[in-house]
Design an enzyme around this catalytic site. Structure first.
Site, mmCIF file in Angstrom:
data_model
loop_
_atom_site.group_PDB
_atom_site.id
_atom_site.type_symbol
_atom_site.label_atom_id
_atom_site.label_comp_id
_atom_site.label_asym_id
_atom_site.label_seq_id
_atom_site.Cartn_x
_atom_site.Cartn_y
_atom_site.Cartn_z
ATOM 1 N N ASN A 194 -6.190 1.106 -0.820
ATOM 2 C CA ASN A 194 -5.547 0.998 -2.138
ATOM 3 C C ASN A 194 -6.218 -0.033 -3.030
ATOM 4 O OD1 ASN A 194 -2.019 1.794 -1.552
ATOM 5 N ND2 ASN A 194 -3.701 3.052 -2.257
ATOM 6 N N THR A 217 0.821 -1.206 0.000
ATOM 7 C CA THR A 217 0.000 0.000 0.000
ATOM 8 C C THR A 217 0.857 1.259 0.000
ATOM 9 O OG1 THR A 217 -0.126 0.094 2.421
ATOM 10 C CG2 THR A 217 -1.807 -1.196 1.280
ATOM 11 N N CYS A 218 0.269 2.321 -0.478
ATOM 12 C CA CYS A 218 0.943 3.625 -0.497
ATOM 13 C C CYS A 218 0.677 4.341 0.827
ATOM 14 C CB CYS A 218 0.446 4.454 -1.673
ATOM 15 S SG CYS A 218 0.697 3.674 -3.277
ATOM 16 N N ASP A 219 1.086 3.734 1.899
ATOM 17 C CA ASP A 219 0.802 4.265 3.223
ATOM 18 C C ASP A 219 1.981 3.964 4.126
ATOM 19 O OD1 ASP A 219 -0.303 4.624 5.929
ATOM 20 O OD2 ASP A 219 -2.222 4.787 4.890
#
Length: 717
Positions: free
Chosen positions: A596, A546-548
């Site tokens: 995402n 994920t972009c987290d």
């Protein structure tokens, strides 16, 4: 020879001009440089390694007993019948992964990872072990009633799992607990195939619709008990029962004074979220007496909190509740059942300790014995008959039965490895530094040659920060910054202060599959499921797709900030590197989100069987596709496909190949497809690997092409 000693000959004593060609010494050339291992940064790599050492390192004999162990091949094995499992019945997890993920042409199932493996025999063994523990405690203490459990479906509402619990629990009249209307409908349906004695416990906040459903279940001869969480719910129960002409069976949830001090104890104590105070309990009993319905009050329920750490706290809470039960019986209620709720904990970290939320200081037998003794003591003192003991031990029932398997697809390099890519013109770049930075650079080299460790590290940090400031001011270029980083990395490695922890990138969404780690800091055992006959030589943390920034696992059982891992192997048919997350069968699937738009993993249901593999796959379900997750967020994949297809046609080029690729993308899981030789690949038809993106679809004919066209046509309908 130390690295900076090698440089010494090239450094004029008066000017510190650094003539450096950019070459780095081989690994281990710096004094004190040692490969990072599971035993620490200075472990003796020449000592032999064994599967027993791996079991000890990862605490498998603690949290895994009696269901998980390391076999002679260095793989994790599942012991489906616990300690009674025979050697030929053990299931090798790697064989399950190969069967599930292997291509269909080779006898596999063609499923993508991540993969959730459910072991039905483990679930059966857990339920039977819980029942046996109470049966033994009841017999040994001379208790005058029986144990009759229920499964709280909130722990895991998976249809097949709930149906398995109903099947395995049928001989024991095992029932279900529901906390919402949807869960109540689920429980009602499953209990139509159970024996009439099985309980249907209705917990949670209730409105008229909920209570109507519960009374309908009562009218169907299901053994339904409506547990009051709030005093005002009684009026709705009375009015609805009169309207429907169904006499209810009522339970009360008591708000005990006994408090569980851990994270999971927030629902306990006088200020807990749920339940009635002693004054409210008396008020409900008096109102039922006025309505001539006191005989409807038959059950007392309480819940100290999940993961009760010790039998001392358990006995205290059960004893308090049992006294309330006795008082209700004295007031004339037709009391029959004491529901002790959840709280039966599991040992996530293998420490068997009552000092944290990650472990408990007891086993099933000790838990059951403490409960039986506490209830018996209170009832005997007040000359009240022994009630049926009911528990809602969902976490203890289902945590062990599933294993989440995922793959590490790459890892970052440590600083010392990153600096090996420097190039020969670094000396010139370093000479171009501004005067103040150049002075710090000279001081760094001089301190390093004098072996002044602390001073060198301080100069390195000062130089680095000064050059970052110059870069932000536009004085230095990117090449200058890289050259400074390379020198500072050499200093870090020379004096053994380099960060030894690698980040392993895993094909997983933490928010979908391990949400409790992110939400409440719950730790689960995470272990390589193979190569355990080899020494792990890397300290690693896990980073998801994920972009987290929260999408990482950097805390592990045992209070560790890194996990011992093996180096990733690439090429030559080495295969992937597979990790397993264990004891996650409760709550994680229901709580997982779609961050995402990564969806649910693939699932296989496995049973022990005779044969060379020792197991049979009884159910295989592909993970959620891109179409599935998009539709879950109210998008319309069919319309999206048509829009993109039309755009491809208008743009020219090979519109057919574009359409095939789009159809394939909609139809597959959002997770990466990893090639064990070191790259990412496109899979065609769920079975064969493509070569490079669009070229996999360029033919437009043959079996694979037909499959893609069929997917596209289905989307277009």
């Amino acid at each position: 020879m130390p690295a900076f000693t090698c440089v010494d000959a090239a450094v004029p004593p008066h000017g510190y001009a650094f003539a450096w060609d950019g070459a780095l010494p081989a690994q281990g050339a710096f004094p004190g440089d040692a490969s990072t291992t599971a035993d620490g940064p200075t472990a003796d790599l020449s000592s032999p390694w064994s599967t027993d050492l791996s079991a000890k390192l990862y605490r498998i004999d603690g949290w895994g007993a009696p269901y998980f162990c390391v076999n002679a091949s260095g793989d994790i094995s599942v012991r489906p019948h616990g300690a009674a499992t025979l050697p030929h019945q053990e299931i090798d997890l790697m064989k399950v992964v190969k069967k599930a993920s292997g291509p269909k042409s080779a006898g596999g199932l063609g499923l993508r990872l991540p993969l959730l493996v459910r072991f039905t025999d483990v679930l059966k063994h857990r339920l039977e072990s819980l029942q046996q523990a109470f049966d033994v405690a009841i017999r040994s203490n001379g208790y005058g009633s029986r144990y009759q459990g229920v499964y709280p479906v909130k722990c895991n509402q998976d249809r097949h799992l709930v149906e398995d619990i109903m099947e395995f629990g049928a001989p024991f009249d095992f029932g279900l607990e529901a906390g919402s209307k949807a869960e109540l409908l689920l429980a009602m349906t499953c209990l139509t195939r159970a024996r009439p004695e099985a309980f249907l416990i209705c917990n949670g906040y209730k409105d008229e619709e909920y209570i109507t459903l519960a009374l309908i279940a009562r009218s169907m001869d299901l053994n339904t008990v409506i547990v009051l969480e709030q005093e005002e719910e009684l009026d709705t129960v009375v009015e609805t029962s009169e309207r429907l002409g169904v006499r209810p069976v009522i339970g009360l949830r008591a708000k005990l004074r006994t408090k569980h001090s851990g994270h999971f104890g927030s629902t306990s104590g006088e200020k807990g979220k749920f339940g009635l105070s002693t004054a409210q309990i008396l008020s409900v009993a008096q109102k039922l007496q006025r309505l001539e319905m006191l005989d409807c009050l038959q059950l007392l329920h309480f819940h100290i909190g999940s993961q009760i750490p010790s039998t001392a706290l358990l006995s205290d809470g059960v004893g308090e509740a049992a006294n309330i039960y006795c008082e209700l019986a004295r007031l004339g209620a037709l009391m029959r059942v004491i529901d002790i709720g959840g709280g039966l904990g599991i040992d996530y970290d293998g420490s068997r300790s009552g000092g944290s939320d990650m472990s408990v200081g007891y086993g099933l037998d000790e838990y059951a014995n403490a409960v039986v003794r506490a209830v018996m003591l209170a009832c005997d003192r007040k000359h009240v008959g022994h009630p049926i003991i009911c528990s809602e031990s969902g976490r203890a029932l289902v945590s062990h039965q599933s294993v989440l398997i995922f793959e590490a697809v790459s890892s970052t390099s440590t600083k010392s490895e990153a600096s090996s890519s420097i190039w020969p013109n670094h000396a010139c770049l370093l000479d171009e530094l501004a005067d103040d930075a150049h002075s710090d650079y000279h001081n760094l080299i001089a301190a390093s040659l004098r072996r002044e460790n602390e001073t060198s590290v301080l100069y390195a940090e000062k130089l680095k920060q000064k050059c970052v400031d110059h870069f932000k001011d536009g004085i230095l270029g990117l090449e200058h910054l890289a050259a400074v980083d390379a020198v500072c990395d050499l200093v870090s490695k020379e004096f053994d202060v380099a960060d030894p922890v690698k980040t392993y990138h895993v094909n997983l969404s933490l928010f979908t599959s391990i949400p409790d780690f992110w939400a409440i800091g719950q730790l689960f055992p995470i272990v390589p499921i193979h190569r355990l006959d080899q020494r792990p030589v890397v300290k690693g943390i896990l980073s998801d797709l994920t972009c987290d920034s929260d999408g990482k696992v950097d805390r592990f059982i045992g209070g560790q900030s890194s996990l011992p891992l093996h180096e990733l192997e690439r090429g030559g048919g080495a295969g992937g590197y597979y990790l397993g997350m264990f004891l996650g069968g409760a709550y994680q699937e229901a709580l997982g989100g779609l961050h995402n738009l990564f969806g649910t993993p693939s699932v296989v249901r496995v049973s022990q069987a005779d044969g060379p593999r020792c197991f049979a796959v009884t159910l295989a379900v592909p993970g959620a596709s891109c179409t599935d997750v998009l539709r879950a967020m109210q998008h319309e994949p069919e319309v999206m496909f048509e829009t993109l297809k039309q755009r491809a046609e208008c743009a020219g080029g090979d519109a057919v190949s574009c359409a095939l690729a789009l159809a394939h993308s909609f139809d597959t899981m959002p997770y990466l497809v990893f090639d064990a030789n070191g790259g990412y690949s496109v899979v065609s038809g769920g079975d064969e690997e493509g070569t490079d993106g669009m070229s996999s679809y360029s033919d437009g004919c043959g079996e694979e092409g037909d499959q893609e066209w069929e997917s596209m046509r289905c989307l277009s309908v």
